[in-house]
Design an enzyme around this catalytic site. Structure first.
Site, PDB file in Angstrom:
ATOM      1  N   GLY A   1       0.853  -1.242   0.216  1.00 22.25           N
ATOM      2  CA  GLY A   1      -0.075   0.310   0.128  1.00 22.25           C
ATOM      3  C   GLY A   1       0.826   1.381   0.078  1.00 22.25           C
TER       4      GLY A   1
ATOM      5  N   VAL B   1       2.164   4.965   1.540  1.00 20.13           N
ATOM      6  CA  VAL B   1       1.720   5.479   2.903  1.00 20.13           C
ATOM      7  C   VAL B   1       1.901   6.990   2.894  1.00 20.13           C
ATOM      8  CG1 VAL B   1       3.489   5.922   4.715  1.00 20.13           C
ATOM      9  CG2 VAL B   1       4.055   4.212   3.841  1.00 20.13           C
TER      10      VAL B   1
ATOM     11  N   ASP C   1      10.651  -8.798   7.888  1.00 17.63           N
ATOM     12  CA  ASP C   1      10.864  -7.685   6.532  1.00 17.63           C
ATOM     13  C   ASP C   1      11.862  -6.950   7.495  1.00 17.63           C
ATOM     14  OD1 ASP C   1      10.309  -7.195   3.746  1.00 17.63           O
ATOM     15  OD2 ASP C   1       8.686  -6.140   4.644  1.00 17.63           O
TER      16      ASP C   1
END
Length: 666
Positions: free
Chosen positions: A362, A364, A473
């Site tokens: 997505g 930010v 991650d």
């Protein structure tokens, strides 16, 4: 004789009527049943009405009003010839009167501080006129405040829009509770609405011997309850100076209210005197309008029907625009949930001009919360799977409780239709990868890079929090830089939690190519070892200034390339040429070797994050690296030189928390 008696009677009346003013001039105690002729230092919008009512703020937005007793109080005398107890007692009656149909404002704070001058130190917006973004939380503030707060500010971890808190040098309250009072007859707490417009009574008592601070709230119609609302052990001798001022500070935000103090009593040497409620000045009355006639009433009804229909349609459309998904189980996560409307306004409707980052999960956006003027980062994550949403949100909220200076603070979330909005602290310098690879940003020097590596929050996540947090991650684009270019690990969208001493339950391979440990492709199970592998790739990335999967655009894996430099006995050839040799050779070589060890093909051959920090700190010696092909995702797991990592925590000094490892001399 009669004339003499009348004169004597008049003198007695004059004497009695001036007793409150006499008390007001005492260094140790005073009482004001109204503030006519009161010795107060007024600042900002504070004003005393002709009837003796003290008004701190009006309904103008972004205002601050302060009122302090004019003379300093001796609190913490250290002179060998003088003694002064820290114990004190005070009580006052206040009222927060909202503008009709528009409740709001920030709140009122009873304050003990070293000065009445807050120029440059106290902001009107969100800081109750006491602090600002640069000094909030600093020990040199020497401020004790009891806040009556009517907004939720995520920055200060407010519990709701109607609470009382104890603040020591910081607007993050050391103790807070919803505004209630204990009903002695019914034996239970009863809620009070601070913005009701009704006068309320607050008592604050500190016992130096017990180091106990009690705060008690009640309506003015009842005596002081037996049970306080807040009770906190705190040693005020650590915070209060010898000479301090007592008073009130109040601020208004976009939505404003009238803040009043009706009466105030204070005593430094015993219980404060009780206020005489009947003698307190009345609050301003809302004027009554004349009753309208029948014709006017009929016209108003017709207009009202049209307005109701119009407003109803507009309301339905507006509600649909800001419609959110809310389920019963989310009630327990209330303090961590933002409204979609507030985030929509903060990001200017999620305009493209506000985008500060974009990834596979997505976009930010940068935003500013209207209620507190706090900058935030909002990540919009698509999440159309209903199964497991409750567990997912529970983990997001749990990670919102993580507190470490090298982690980006997750403030909360919002659910709307098929997307999840995550709210983070805003990092003004963006992500680390932009500094490593973009010519638009200035190059980071070796000191800054080494500090970023040492400041990783993985040790806290793996070992020092109440649960084990697997980030899953770790990479340069998920390390964000604050205003001073300190690194903070962020983006916990893939993170998972499990209890210490148990095995993680993850079964799906997630992460980024170049940072994935080789065992993940076989088992799909993330562990702290797989996080360490990713951290090793990250260390090499920072030291070499090259992407993990693209060394000079030749498609070479970075770990393999550094490993080849090591086998050629030229590991320093891998260092970032943009540093132009301006680095500490020993530190560069150490980082490159530790990065290789973390990237070992066999999980048990990798160090733990505590061992990594010990190696970086020089508290243990780095073992000799094997010369064969033992490193990287495609390395042989049958290395002849394989052995578990050559030292354990049992044989090395304890380093304590990550904060003790991050020394400032490097």
């Amino acid at each position: 004789m009669a004339m003499y008696l009348r004169s004597l009677h008049l003198l007695i009346l004059l004497y009695v009527s001036n007793i409150p003013l006499a008390f007001a001039q005492d260094e140790n105690q005073f009482i004001y049943n109204g503030f006519k002729q009161a010795k107060l230092h007024l600042d900002g919008t504070a004003v005393i009405h002709s009837n003796g009512l003290l008004q701190l703020t009006n309904i103008s937005s972004q205002q601050v009003g302060r009122a302090f007793y004019q003379f300093p109080i001796k609190f913490n005398t250290t002179s060998p010839t003088l003694t002064s107890s820290l114990s004190f007692s005070t009580n006052f009656v206040f009222a927060i009167v909202p503008k009709a149909q528009n409740p709001g404002g920030h709140g009122i704070a009873f304050t003990i501080g070293p000065s009445t001058d807050f120029t440059g130190r106290g902001l009107a917006n969100g800081y109750l006129g006491l602090f600002n973004s640069s000094n909030n939380g600093h020990p040199e503030n020497h401020i004790l405040a009891i806040e009556l707060d009517t907004v939720v500010n995520p920055e200060f971890r407010d519990i709701n829009i109607n609470h009382v808190g104890i603040d020591v040098n910081d607007l993050k309250s050391v103790e807070s509770a919803p505004a209630t009072y204990f009903n002695d007859k019914e034996g239970k707490n009863i809620s009070l609405e601070l913005t009701s417009g009704n006068p309320m009574h607050l008592w604050i008592d500190y016992n130096e011997a017990e180091k106990l601070l009690n705060v008690t709230l009640a309506p003015t119609r009842i005596p002081k309850p037996n049970r306080p609302l807040l009770s906190r052990h705190v040693d005020l001798s650590q915070y209060l100076l010898e000479s301090m001022y007592v008073g009130f500070s109040s601020t208004t935000g976009t939505l404003a209210s009238y803040h009043y103090i009706l009466g105030w009593s204070f005593n430094k040497s015993g219980p404060s005197q009780s206020l005489e409620i009947s003698r307190l000045p009345p609050l301003p009355r809302q004027g009554k309008r004349a009753k309208p006639g029948p014709v006017i009433i009929t016209s108003l009804i017709a207009v009202a029907l049209v307005l109701i229909n119009t407003i109803g349609v507009a309301y339905i459309l507006r509600r649909k625009k800001y419609e959110e998904i809310r389920e019963d189980w989310e009630e327990e996560y209330g303090p961590h949930r933002f409204t979609y409307k507030s985030l929509h306004k903060a990001t200017k409707g999620f305009k493209d001009t506000e985008i500060i980052g974009e990834g596979g999960f997505g976009k930010v956006y940068m935003g500013i919360l209207a209620s507190s003027n706090v900058q935030i980062a909002v990540k919009r994550v698509s999440h159309d799977s209903k199964q497991g949403m409750k567990e997912f949100v529970a983990e997001i909220v749990s990670m919102g409780r993580l507190r470490h200076r090298n982690l980006v603070q997750l403030l909360g979330y919002c659910r709307r239709r098929g997307e999840l909005l995550l709210v983070y602290d805003y990092m003004p310098n963006g992500s680390l990868d932009k500094f490593l690879y973009s010519n638009e940003n200035p190059n980071l020097n070796w000191f800054q890079r080494f500090r970023i590596i040492r400041g990783a929050g993985l040790l806290y996540l793996h070992e020092e929090w109440e649960q084990v947090v697997l980030h899953r991650d770790v990479k340069a684009s998920n390390v964000l830089l604050d205003a001073e270019l300190n690194g903070r690990l962020g983006d916990f969208g893939l993170a998972r939690l499990h209890d210490h001493g148990t095995n993680p339950q993850t079964t799906h391979v997630v992460g980024t190519v170049g940072y994935l440990a080789p065992e993940l492709t076989r088992t799909g199970m993330a562990t702290t070892c797989s996080d360490v592998f990713a951290f090793g790739a990250f260390m090499l990335e920072v030291a070499c200034g090259r992407k993990p999967t693209d060394v000079q655009a030749q498609g070479v894996i970075l770990v393999d390339w550094v490993s080849e430099c090591w086998r050629r006995d030229a590991i320093l050839d891998a260092s970032d040429p943009r540093l132009e040799g301006n680095n500490v050779v020993e530190e560069m070589e150490l980082v490159l070797k530790i990065g290789l060890f973390c990237s070992h093909a066999i999980p048990t051959a990798r160090p733990t994050m505590r061992q990594v920090m010990q190696l970086l700190d020089g508290d243990v010696d780095l073992p000799e690296l094997p010369r064969d092909n033992a490193f990287g995702a495609f390395a042989s797991s049958e290395s002849s030189d394989f052995m578990p990592f050559p030292f354990t925590l049992a044989s090395t000094p304890s380093m304590g928390s990550t904060d003790s490892i991050l020394k400032s001399g490097r």
